[in-house]
Design an enzyme around this catalytic site. Structure first.
Site, PDB file in Angstrom:
ATOM      1  N   ASP A  78       0.411  -5.636  12.523  1.00 57.13           N
ATOM      2  CA  ASP A  78      -0.329  -4.847  11.524  1.00 57.13           C
ATOM      3  C   ASP A  78       0.097  -3.385  11.596  1.00 57.13           C
ATOM      4  OD1 ASP A  78      -2.027  -4.725   9.350  1.00 57.13           O
ATOM      5  OD2 ASP A  78      -3.779  -4.198  10.546  1.00 57.13           O
TER       6      ASP A  78
ATOM      7  N   GLY B  68      -5.695   2.892  11.314  1.00 55.70           N
ATOM      8  CA  GLY B  68      -4.345   2.351  11.420  1.00 55.70           C
ATOM      9  C   GLY B  68      -3.634   2.744  12.696  1.00 55.70           C
TER      10      GLY B  68
ATOM     11  N   ASN C  46       0.805  -1.224   0.000  1.00 56.94           N
ATOM     12  CA  ASN C  46       0.000   0.000   0.000  1.00 56.94           C
ATOM     13  C   ASN C  46       0.836   1.271   0.000  1.00 56.94           C
ATOM     14  OD1 ASN C  46       0.798  -0.814   2.629  1.00 56.94           O
ATOM     15  ND2 ASN C  46      -0.740   0.473   3.578  1.00 56.94           N
TER      16      ASN C  46
END
Length: 417
Positions: free
Chosen positions: A306, A325, A96
């Protein structure tokens, strides 16, 4: 770099030295000797710390750095430095960035940026061009260049036929397809877990069904096609049950869970702090307990930080407008030991390499030194001073921690926090 590690407790269930306190001698990146009171005849550097433990090198199956394109969030160089000081000798980089890592040239670029780092970088290639979910990307070319799996980060594969074709095609070169699972229509404009907390705060909820219905669909496609499917960052009780049933059928499916979904729940949202806005969202205590049980039963294969750095302009703003996030590398180990036993944490942090076809090295004489150092006894509080990342969007600020990563030895380099 040559090194003797003194009086270190080995945590490696695959090693005959498991739970023993020993000295380890490393010469030119190879474990030359393991024993007690190893003589230092060649003036090697020595490492001896209180409560020092060592395991096989940890692997994180999902990190985002930003580079290329979002270097203000994180560069590859600093990101790998953060990973190493957080205990990870290898990370899988999500695609990404800008441009999205969807071809061989982009894979080569990020690998070149990481060439001399102590922490090894393994690229995940985008499953579809520009991660738009329309056409498959150049999967075989990226595989030849070094991509270890294919998936569009935090993007659901809406087109079921596209997932079917991807699972069939990737069998030709034995590669894993990553299928993030979240039905966009059911998710709607939801931004937090659907439940009592969302109602109390007046925030639109994301029902568990949004995740579970896609997992059920993706598993049905896998049963039809065969192949290797990885479902990342599951967050609900039923997701654990669905994957458990699929494994009993013999389907080649693996899954991961994010550290923050194991430690935190939607109860922390009462402060409207956007650091807690993540995807999938922080769920209920019932879901959190089911995830912990799924790890203990072996249904959930690995734990990921993550790690997803977001710049302050897109994170420190109104909750509903802030990007999803949290960073997670620095806090991963200390947070996990507050909810799980040490041996299980180490197992889940080291098992990922094998799942993605990466060679792992046991702690034994003659093996490559690919190891992580940590202190499982240290109690501390996670503060801004502990953040090494360029972005500071940690969901764990102010959290009590148990245990801390000390650093790594890998690629003939010692890197300490």
């Amino acid at each position: 770099m040559n090194l003797i590690i003194r009086k270190v407790t080995v945590i490696d269930p695959t090693s005959k030295y498991h739970h023993q306190i020993l000295d380890i001698k490393i010469e030119n990146g190879i474990i030359k000797e393991i024993g007690t009171q190893i003589a230092n005849e060649d003036d090697f550097e020595e490492l001896q710390l209180l409560h020092l433990h060592v395991s096989k090198g940890w692997f994180d199956s999902s990190v985002s750095f930003g580079e290329p394109g979002f270097e203000d969030r994180e560069t590859i160089e600093n990101g790998l430095n953060v990973a190493g000081k957080s205990g990870f000798t290898a990370v899988a980089l999500q695609p990404n960035s800008y441009p999205v890592i969807d071809n061989q040239a982009h894979v080569n670029f990020v690998q070149a940026k990481a060439m001399n780092a102590a922490t090894k970088l393994y690229p995940i290639g985008a499953l579809t061009k520009n991660s738009e979910g329309i056409d498959l990307a150049e999967l075989f070319d990226m595989k030849r260049a070094g991509a270890i799996a294919f998936g569009d980060y935090n993007q659901n594969i809406d087109n079921a036929n596209l997932l079917k074709i991807a699972l069939q095609y990737t069998q030709d070169f034995n590669t894993t397809v990553i299928a993030f699972s979240n039905d966009k229509a059911i998710n709607g404009k939801g931004i937090v877990n659907e439940g009592e907390v969302a109602i109390q705060l007046g925030l639109k909820g994301i029902p568990n069904l949004a995740e579970e219905i896609q997992i059920a669909r993706n598993l049905a496609i896998l049963e039809y096609t065969g192949g290797k499917l990885h479902i990342p960052t599951i967050s609900t009780s039923k997701a654990v049950t669905l994957i458990q049933e699929a494994k009993k059928k013999g389907l080649n499916v693996t899954c991961s869970v994010a550290v923050h979904n194991l430690v935190l729940t939607d109860a922390v949202l009462h402060h409207f702090d956007s650091r807690h806005k993540v995807v999938p969202p922080l769920r209920s205590e019932n879901d959190r307990q089911a995830l912990l049980e799924g790890l203990k039963m072996g249904v959930i294969d690995l734990i990921t930080s993550d790690h997803n750095p977001i710049d302050i302009e897109h994170k420190k703003m109104e909750f509903d407008l802030a990007k999803n996030g949290t960073i997670g590398l620095e806090s991963a180990f200390g947070a996990l030991l507050t909810v799980l036993p040490l041996d299980l944490v180490i197992q889940k942090l080291t098992s990922g390499k094998q799942l993605f076809g990466i060679k792992e090295f046991e702690i034994q004489e003659g093996s490559k030194a690919d190891v992580t150092f940590f202190n499982p006894e240290l109690n501390w509080e996670f503060s801004k001073e502990a953040i090494l990342s360029q972005s500071k969007n940690s969901a764990f600020l102010g959290q009590k921690m148990k245990g801390k990563a000390i650093g790594i030895y890998n690629n003939n380099q010692l890197l300490l926090a």
